[in-house]
Scaffold this active site. Structure first.
Site, short mmCIF file in Angstrom:
data_model
loop_
_atom_site.label_atom_id
_atom_site.label_comp_id
_atom_site.label_asym_id
_atom_site.label_seq_id
_atom_site.Cartn_x
_atom_site.Cartn_y
_atom_site.Cartn_z
N ALA A 92 12.11 8.34 -7.02
CA ALA A 92 11.38 9.54 -6.25
C ALA A 92 10.47 10.51 -7.23
O ALA A 92 9.96 11.33 -6.83
CB ALA A 92 12.49 10.23 -5.47
N HIS B 89 -5.53 -7.16 -2.94
CA HIS B 89 -6.22 -6.34 -1.87
C HIS B 89 -7.43 -6.90 -1.35
O HIS B 89 -7.70 -7.35 -0.11
CB HIS B 89 -6.76 -5.05 -2.68
CG HIS B 89 -5.78 -4.05 -3.22
ND1 HIS B 89 -4.68 -4.23 -2.55
CD2 HIS B 89 -5.99 -3.09 -4.11
CE1 HIS B 89 -4.00 -3.14 -3.10
NE2 HIS B 89 -4.85 -2.60 -4.32
#
Length: 601
Positions: free
Chosen positions: A122, A350
């Site tokens: 985080a 991608h």
């Protein structure tokens, strides 16, 4: 005779039931009013512009006290619903509509379940810049469940208040929806908590589990873990989360960020390790490009417009180009980038994922497995990439306008003798009946002259064109081209030839343009918002399956190994240029001109 709609999502203790009889829905039980409200909201509001694809789990014929499964179209028509008195939902005298088949699939006892989202890592940039802002955007749009909790987990020592302060610096509201923004932020941050711990510590994850249970307060607990951490500690974190912090009575899902290995061997090893602790349907391999609005629109453009699908083959398409360009270098990320390079970082995932979506056959349905099955077929039909069909480059220092831009190896985190490519161009081929002989060109690079990501479909020349004399010798300038611009300034436009107004006969090339900013006032959601919401809902369509990953690596692993074993020196190009000259020679070999190089940008 009556039809009863039940749901696998509703607990057996559900206090509401829905019956269809004589063209009416009857809602019984203590939750009747809330069911009515839910049905109204289904037809009037969704947090995303998604068709109501609510799934009927069972249709049961109730007659003489005997329940049997119904077959046929009792819930397959499309009609409006009106709410009458006494818990009756009235429909015209036709079969129940597709939209209403799903009334039962919604959990009318949602207050008995909760979702806990744990962002592992985080304190990192991805969490701060993308994940927490995306979660807030979902909350602001009303897309998160009524009961949810967000936990940050990382090695850094931090309190709940410090996490909230850190997160609050990156939260923004929609440009077109700023009402109650501050209030919404405060409400969101109140649901954010933090627990420090090591990624390989069973004890720390047990402590996290205890905190999660306190917030879940006895409800059905669904848990989502987002691994925003380096790949070398994926397995430790998954092992601890699975054994010490999994849900006991709900689902547990894990989002894994790329890279998924460096080659076929390491990717397969990662998959095997993950599957020691998780089932395949618990693993959500995220490629954020698949969440881009224009990539989502690709299949809609093709399969819902009659003018495109007949043209989508070798008979009319001359070549397809997938272009990715960034106008900045590694900027401090050189240490990570040098271990992977542009081919692994951009092309193998991608661009190849977009290619598979572009080239796949029509799936049986929009179900996740049907779509992913077709993508895998495309990848397995492709030739392994050959070294002769690849050009690699690396940007060097360049001075422009009195400003000196650094070379790739000037980055202090990059070895001075690094041969890692920051640019690559490749020609790929699909050996099937639809695409045989059509070159699919990819180009990706850093420190180029502009920033863009787009798909360019160049159609064949018009045979026996009556206006060749007006066009001149350069037929490429008169080629019809469909451009799907993924970023920036999302757009779809088709290049056509037309006559310039006047008494003479002069031809001009014009664009039929759909510019999203001009057509749609609503701000386009970030890709992470869509993908996080899909993971919460269990929608796997935009996530990568293990066999899909294997097929993708099998195309690129041999050439990557050859590049490294032979220590191929990349072609150097100035920072801010259009890239290596070799990429143009590669395209010319297949009689192609890069679509982003021309008078019209």
């Amino acid at each position: 005779m009556a039809t009863f709609y039940s749901s696998t999502h509703c607990p057996s203790s559900s206090s509401s039931s829905v019956y269809y009889s004589n063209n009416s829905f009857f809602v019984n039980g203590s939750n009747k009013n809330r069911v009515h409200q839910r049905i109204i909201s289904l037809s009037s509001k969704r947090c995303r512009s998604r068709n109501l694809s609510l799934k009927l789990s069972k249709a049961v014929n109730v007659q003489d006290g005997v329940a049997t499964t119904l077959k046929g179209s009792a819930a397959e028509s499309d009609v409006p619903v009106k709410i009458l008195k006494d818990g009756i939902l009235s429909v015209p005298p036709v079969t129940p509509p597709e939209e209403l088949k799903d009334i039962a699939s919604f959990d009318f006892n949602k207050d008995k379940s909760t979702v806990s989202i744990t962002v592992v890592g985080a304190s990192g940039d991805l969490a701060k810049k993308k994940i927490f802002p995306a979660l807030f955007a979902l909350y602001y749009e009303g897309c998160l469940p009524e009961h949810f909790t967000i936990f940050g987990y990382a090695r850094s020592k931090m309190s709940d208040a410090e996490l909230r302060t850190m997160v609050s610096k990156t939260l923004t509201c929609r440009i077109d929806q700023r009402e109650n923004c501050g209030e919404k932020m405060d409400q969101f941050l109140e649901r954010c908590f933090y627990h420090p711990g090591q990624y390989d510590s069973q004890q720390n994850f047990l402590e996290l589990d205890k905190k999660l249970k306190e917030h879940e307060d006895g409800m059905v607990a669904n848990r989502l873990f987002y691994l925003s951490i380096p790949p070398n500690i994926f397995i430790d974190a998954v092992k601890c989360a699975s054994s010490s912090a999994s849900s006991a009575n709900g689902w547990t899902r894990v989002i894994v960020e790329k890279p998924f290995g460096r080659d076929s061997e390491s990717s397969a090893a990662l998959t095997r390790s993950l599957k020691q602790y998780l089932d395949e349907d618990q693993i959500f391999r995220i490629d954020h490009y698949l969440g881009k609005e224009l990539v989502e629109n690709l299949s809609v453009l093709r399969f819902s417009n009659l003018i495109f699908e007949p043209l989508w083959s070798r008979q009319y398409i001359r070549n397809v180009q997938f272009i990715f360009a960034e106008d900045f270098g590694t900027e401090g990320r050189g240490g990570y980038f040098d271990n992977y390079g542009i081919i692994r970082d951009i092309m193998q995932n991608h661009l190849l994922q977009i290619l598979a979506l572009f080239a796949m056959e029509t799936p049986v349905s929009l179900d996740a497995e049907d779509i992913r099955n077709e993508k895998v077929k495309v990848l397995r039909s492709m030739r392994p990439l050959q070294l002769d069909d690849v050009v690699v480059g690396q940007y060097k220092s360049h001075t422009r306008g009195g400003v000196t831009y650094p070379a790739y190896t000037d980055d202090k985190t990059v070895p001075t003798n690094s041969l890692t490519p920051t640019f690559a161009a490749a020609a790929l081929f699909i050996d099937n009946a639809r695409w045989d002989g059509v070159p699919f060109l990819m180009k990706a690079g850093k420190a180029l002259h502009d920033r863009r990501a787009e798909i360019r479909v160049q159609f064949r020349h018009v045979p026996g064109n009556l206006y060749n004399k007006k066009i001149g010798t350069d037929l490429d300038l008169a080629t019809n081209e469909l451009v799907i611009r993924v970023q920036p300034d999302e757009a779809i436009y088709l290049k056509i030839n037309n006559k310039v107004p006047g008494l003479g006969m002069r031809l001009d090339r014009s664009n039929l343009n759909l510019l999203y900013a001009a057509r749609y006032s609503k701000e386009i959601p970030d890709a992470y918002e869509r993908l996080l919401l899909d993971a919460i809902e269990g929608e796997r369509r935009l996530f990568i399956r293990s066999d899909e990953l294997d097929a993708a690596w099998s195309l690129f692993s041999p050439v990557l190994k050859e590049l490294e074993d032979k220590k191929i020196v990349p072609e150097y190009y100035p920072y801010g240029s259009r890239g290596p000259v070799g990429s143009h020679y590669l395209a010319a070999r297949y009689k192609v001109r890069w679509g982003d190089v021309g008078s019209e940008q």
